[in-house]
Motif scaffolding. Structure first.
Motif, PDB file in Angstrom:
ATOM      1  N   LYS A 208       0.842  -1.198   0.000  1.00 63.92           N
ATOM      2  CA  LYS A 208       0.000   0.000   0.000  1.00 63.92           C
ATOM      3  C   LYS A 208       0.877   1.247   0.000  1.00 63.92           C
ATOM      4  N   VAL A 209       0.525   2.197  -0.838  1.00 65.70           N
ATOM      5  CA  VAL A 209       1.287   3.447  -0.907  1.00 65.70           C
ATOM      6  C   VAL A 209       1.003   4.289   0.337  1.00 65.70           C
ATOM      7  N   THR A 210       2.072   4.669   1.019  1.00 66.58           N
ATOM      8  CA  THR A 210       1.946   5.514   2.209  1.00 66.58           C
ATOM      9  C   THR A 210       2.412   6.946   1.939  1.00 66.58           C
ATOM     10  N   GLN A 211       3.107   7.115   0.838  1.00 63.32           N
ATOM     11  CA  GLN A 211       3.577   8.453   0.462  1.00 63.32           C
ATOM     12  C   GLN A 211       3.665   8.530  -1.052  1.00 63.32           C
ATOM     13  N   TRP A 212       2.998   9.529  -1.630  1.00 57.82           N
ATOM     14  CA  TRP A 212       3.018   9.693  -3.077  1.00 57.82           C
ATOM     15  C   TRP A 212       4.149  10.622  -3.505  1.00 57.82           C
ATOM     16  N   GLY A 213       4.626  10.406  -4.702  1.00 61.25           N
ATOM     17  CA  GLY A 213       5.696  11.235  -5.225  1.00 61.25           C
ATOM     18  C   GLY A 213       5.221  12.621  -5.591  1.00 61.25           C
ATOM     19  N   VAL A 214       4.040  12.696  -6.231  1.00 64.23           N
ATOM     20  CA  VAL A 214       3.530  13.986  -6.689  1.00 64.23           C
ATOM     21  C   VAL A 214       2.012  13.954  -6.721  1.00 64.23           C
ATOM     22  N   GLU A 215       1.407  15.091  -6.487  1.00 65.38           N
ATOM     23  CA  GLU A 215      -0.034  15.242  -6.651  1.00 65.38           C
ATOM     24  C   GLU A 215      -0.319  16.496  -7.468  1.00 65.38           C
ATOM     25  N   ILE A 216      -1.118  16.319  -8.520  1.00 62.44           N
ATOM     26  CA  ILE A 216      -1.615  17.424  -9.333  1.00 62.44           C
ATOM     27  C   ILE A 216      -3.129  17.386  -9.222  1.00 62.44           C
ATOM     28  N   PRO A 217      -3.772  18.431  -8.730  1.00 64.92           N
ATOM     29  CA  PRO A 217      -5.222  18.388  -8.523  1.00 64.92           C
ATOM     30  C   PRO A 217      -5.975  18.011  -9.793  1.00 64.92           C
ATOM     31  N   SER A 218      -7.076  17.295  -9.606  1.00 64.30           N
ATOM     32  CA  SER A 218      -7.861  16.867 -10.765  1.00 64.30           C
ATOM     33  C   SER A 218      -9.348  17.162 -10.597  1.00 64.30           C
ATOM     34  N   THR A 219      -9.663  18.098  -9.710  1.00 71.10           N
ATOM     35  CA  THR A 219     -11.029  18.608  -9.648  1.00 71.10           C
ATOM     36  C   THR A 219     -10.984  20.127  -9.691  1.00 71.10           C
ATOM     37  N   GLY A 220     -12.052  20.712 -10.200  1.00 69.55           N
ATOM     38  CA  GLY A 220     -12.206  22.153 -10.155  1.00 69.55           C
ATOM     39  C   GLY A 220     -11.381  22.894 -11.163  1.00 69.55           C
ATOM     40  N   TYR A 221     -10.104  22.639 -11.187  1.00 69.02           N
ATOM     41  CA  TYR A 221      -9.207  23.405 -12.030  1.00 69.02           C
ATOM     42  C   TYR A 221      -8.267  22.510 -12.822  1.00 69.02           C
ATOM     43  N   GLN A 222      -8.761  21.332 -13.205  1.00 62.74           N
ATOM     44  CA  GLN A 222      -7.915  20.455 -14.021  1.00 62.74           C
ATOM     45  C   GLN A 222      -7.585  21.090 -15.365  1.00 62.74           C
ATOM     46  N   TYR A 223      -8.485  21.941 -15.869  1.00 64.55           N
ATOM     47  CA  TYR A 223      -8.171  22.650 -17.120  1.00 64.55           C
ATOM     48  C   TYR A 223      -6.942  23.538 -16.932  1.00 64.55           C
ATOM     49  N   TRP A 224      -6.798  24.127 -15.741  1.00 71.23           N
ATOM     50  CA  TRP A 224      -5.673  25.025 -15.437  1.00 71.23           C
ATOM     51  C   TRP A 224      -4.368  24.245 -15.410  1.00 71.23           C
ATOM     52  N   MET A 225      -4.429  23.053 -14.807  1.00 69.68           N
ATOM     53  CA  MET A 225      -3.245  22.201 -14.750  1.00 69.68           C
ATOM     54  C   MET A 225      -2.846  21.726 -16.146  1.00 69.68           C
ATOM     55  N   LEU A 226      -3.839  21.296 -16.928  1.00 66.55           N
ATOM     56  CA  LEU A 226      -3.538  20.857 -18.292  1.00 66.55           C
ATOM     57  C   LEU A 226      -3.028  22.019 -19.133  1.00 66.55           C
ATOM     58  N   GLN A 227      -3.556  23.196 -18.907  1.00 67.30           N
ATOM     59  CA  GLN A 227      -3.082  24.362 -19.644  1.00 67.30           C
ATOM     60  C   GLN A 227      -1.606  24.621 -19.359  1.00 67.30           C
ATOM     61  N   ALA A 228      -1.201  24.449 -18.101  1.00 70.10           N
ATOM     62  CA  ALA A 228       0.218  24.612 -17.757  1.00 70.10           C
ATOM     63  C   ALA A 228       1.074  23.606 -18.522  1.00 70.10           C
ATOM     64  N   LEU A 229       0.656  22.345 -18.529  1.00 71.47           N
ATOM     65  CA  LEU A 229       1.404  21.312 -19.243  1.00 71.47           C
ATOM     66  C   LEU A 229       1.459  21.606 -20.739  1.00 71.47           C
ATOM     67  N   SER A 230       0.366  22.141 -21.277  1.00 75.72           N
ATOM     68  CA  SER A 230       0.325  22.472 -22.706  1.00 75.72           C
ATOM     69  C   SER A 230       1.262  23.623 -23.033  1.00 75.72           C
ATOM     70  N   LEU A 231       1.311  24.636 -22.168  1.00 76.79           N
ATOM     71  CA  LEU A 231       2.249  25.731 -22.375  1.00 76.79           C
ATOM     72  C   LEU A 231       3.685  25.212 -22.342  1.00 76.79           C
ATOM     73  N   GLN A 232       3.941  24.265 -21.459  1.00 74.84           N
ATOM     74  CA  GLN A 232       5.286  23.676 -21.380  1.00 74.84           C
ATOM     75  C   GLN A 232       5.626  22.870 -22.626  1.00 74.84           C
ATOM     76  N   THR A 233       4.602  22.417 -23.328  1.00 75.27           N
ATOM     77  CA  THR A 233       4.806  21.621 -24.539  1.00 75.27           C
ATOM     78  C   THR A 233       4.811  22.495 -25.785  1.00 75.27           C
ATOM     79  N   GLY A 234       4.478  23.782 -25.630  1.00 79.95           N
ATOM     80  CA  GLY A 234       4.662  24.695 -26.743  1.00 79.95           C
ATOM     81  C   GLY A 234       3.439  25.411 -27.256  1.00 79.95           C
TER      82      GLY A 234
END
Length: 448
Positions: A208-234
């Motif tokens: 069982k995982v007791t500590q995660w490496g990374v968390e990126i929110p996936s409610t409410g503002y997932q479009y904002w997170m994806l937009q960041a990744l898209s800007l990083q991709t060009g």
């Protein structure tokens, strides 16, 4: 900025209030919705004091209500013929709902802090005052250009940057050391992020995982997170005029695949739903070693974290990048001229360099003006707490946040389709193609 998932009933209410059938997601809310008038009574004069109703959301942790009450009181000390009455609307979207309802009832507030991305919705309602002639070009030129993008439609300025943000990466230096990682060298690109997240994901004896490496929110503002990744991709996902979106470009597909793979394939992030409001709690409690979140939570993390933490620019793919976020100050059109002038005076008060600097220190939001970072107050703060400079430094790579006509509908459908991918219910390509078609159907009437 900025953020948590709205209930369906709240979405429906905002859709009705704005003449839309959907809405942008909301932020976690604190504070009372009751009016909180300034504590200082105006000096007695022969003229009746001007009273300003100031609608305000609370989108992140921290004593925002007390800070605003104090600013209102301080303003009245300097301007005894103007009383500012803050009215707390809850989350950004709750506040937008109340503002929209008030506008429809011909009872709009005098000014409000609303999302910068609410611009086109407010223009559709014919609700807000053109601020271009109310301030000088020099005044607007004092703000960081990255924050001015979501204030304008063409050359017309409709709002003033106030509590603004970008997405940054927070990381637990103590957990980095424990995993054999250099705590002064956070991941700088996607490859390094995956490698570090893998080392930072810890399981117990049962698997069982007791500590995660990374968390990126996936409610409410997932479009904002994806937009960041898209800007990083060009690429960005929206045009500057609010009439076009670019959801199904190859760069966005690559970004959504990466976002989904972190949980479903790489197993370094929880699969499925990661609530916007609980990700900071997971980070502060040590359940995740890294998180993507608004810089608006910086002061909360600084106050509550019991470990050494760092803040870094978001890891790059082809380049660095983050959308801006957060709220702007709007003045409403259907109010008397004397109250418009008083509202402008209050905005000038709020955006003086020293107050912008103190607001950034107290909340974690980015100082919106260059002059704020020249104050001794903010210089000394950054010297002692260099994490506070990261969001400002990232502005050189920042771009406008997703904002369109019928923004509530467009954002909701995009969020829903991204969520379906993260839950394994739809492929990234199908989700983006569907999002593009749905958005085009909504926006085509505004392209004529």
């Amino acid at each position: 900025m900025k953020r948590a998932l709205m209930t369906l009933s709240a979405l429906a209410l905002l859709g009705t209030a704005c003449g839309q059938t959907g809405s942008a997601p909301q932020s976690p809310a604190q504070g009372s919705s009751a009016a909180a008038p300034a504590s200082v009574e105006p000096a007695k004069t022969s003229d009746k004091p001007v009273e300003l109703q100031f609608m305000f959301p609370v989108a992140v942790g921290g004593p925002i209500t007390k800070l605003i009450d104090q600013l209102a009181a301080d303003f009245t000390k300097e301007n005894p013929n103007i009383i500012v009455k803050p009215v707390y609307g809850g989350s950004y979207q709750d506040t937008m709902t109340k503002v929209a309802t008030a506008v429809q009832g011909n009872n709009s507030p005098d000014l409000a802090v609303l999302l910068s991305t609410d611009l086109y919705s407010l223009l559709q309602m014919n609700a807000i005052e053109d601020l271009t002639p109310r301030f000088s070009k020099e005044y607007f030129g004092g703000f960081y250009e990255a924050f001015m993008g979501n204030t304008k439609s063409g050359d017309t300025v409709w709002s003033v940057p106030f509590q603004r943000s970008t997405i940054v990466m927070y990381y637990n230096k103590d957990l980095f050391k424990k995993a054999g990682l250099d705590p002064e060298k956070p991941p700088k690109n996607w490859t390094e992020l995956k490698e570090a997240a893998s080392k930072l994901t810890v399981k117990d004896g049962s698997g069982k995982v007791t500590q995660w490496g990374v968390e990126i929110p996936s409610t409410g503002y997932q479009y904002w997170m994806l937009q960041a990744l898209s800007l990083q991709t060009g690429t960005n996902i929206v045009s500057n005029d609010g009439k076009n979106v670019y959801f199904n470009k190859p760069e966005v597909l690559e970004s959504l695949q990466f976002y989904a793979d972190l949980g479903r394939k790489d197993k370094v992030m929880p699969e499925g739903t990661l609530e916007w409001a609980t990700v900071p709690s997971d980070f502060i409690s040590g359940k995740t070693a890294m998180m993507y979140h608004t810089t608006g939570n910086l002061t909360k993390v600084k106050t509550d974290a019991k470990f050494d933490f760092g803040v870094a620019m978001l890891p790059a793919n082809k380049k660095f990048g983050s959308p801006t976020g957060g709220g702007n100050l709007y003045v409403f059109k259907n109010i008397p001229e004397e109250r418009k002038k008083a509202a402008v005076k209050f905005i000038e008060f709020l955006t003086t360099p020293d107050r912008v600097a103190q607001w950034s220190i107290d909340t974690g939001y980015v100082g919106t003006t260059k002059a704020a970072y020249e104050t001794d107050k903010l210089k000394n703060y950054i010297k002692d707490f260099p994490q506070a400079a990261v969001a400002r430094d990232q502005l050189q790579y920042a771009d406008i946040e997703l904002s369109t006509y019928q923004n509530g509908q467009v954002t909701k459908l995009f969020n829903d389709n991204i969520q379906a991918v993260l839950l394994g219910q739809m492929s990234p390509k199908d989700a983006l193609d569907k999002s593009q078609q749905q958005a085009d159907d909504i926006l085509k009437n505004f392209r004529k």
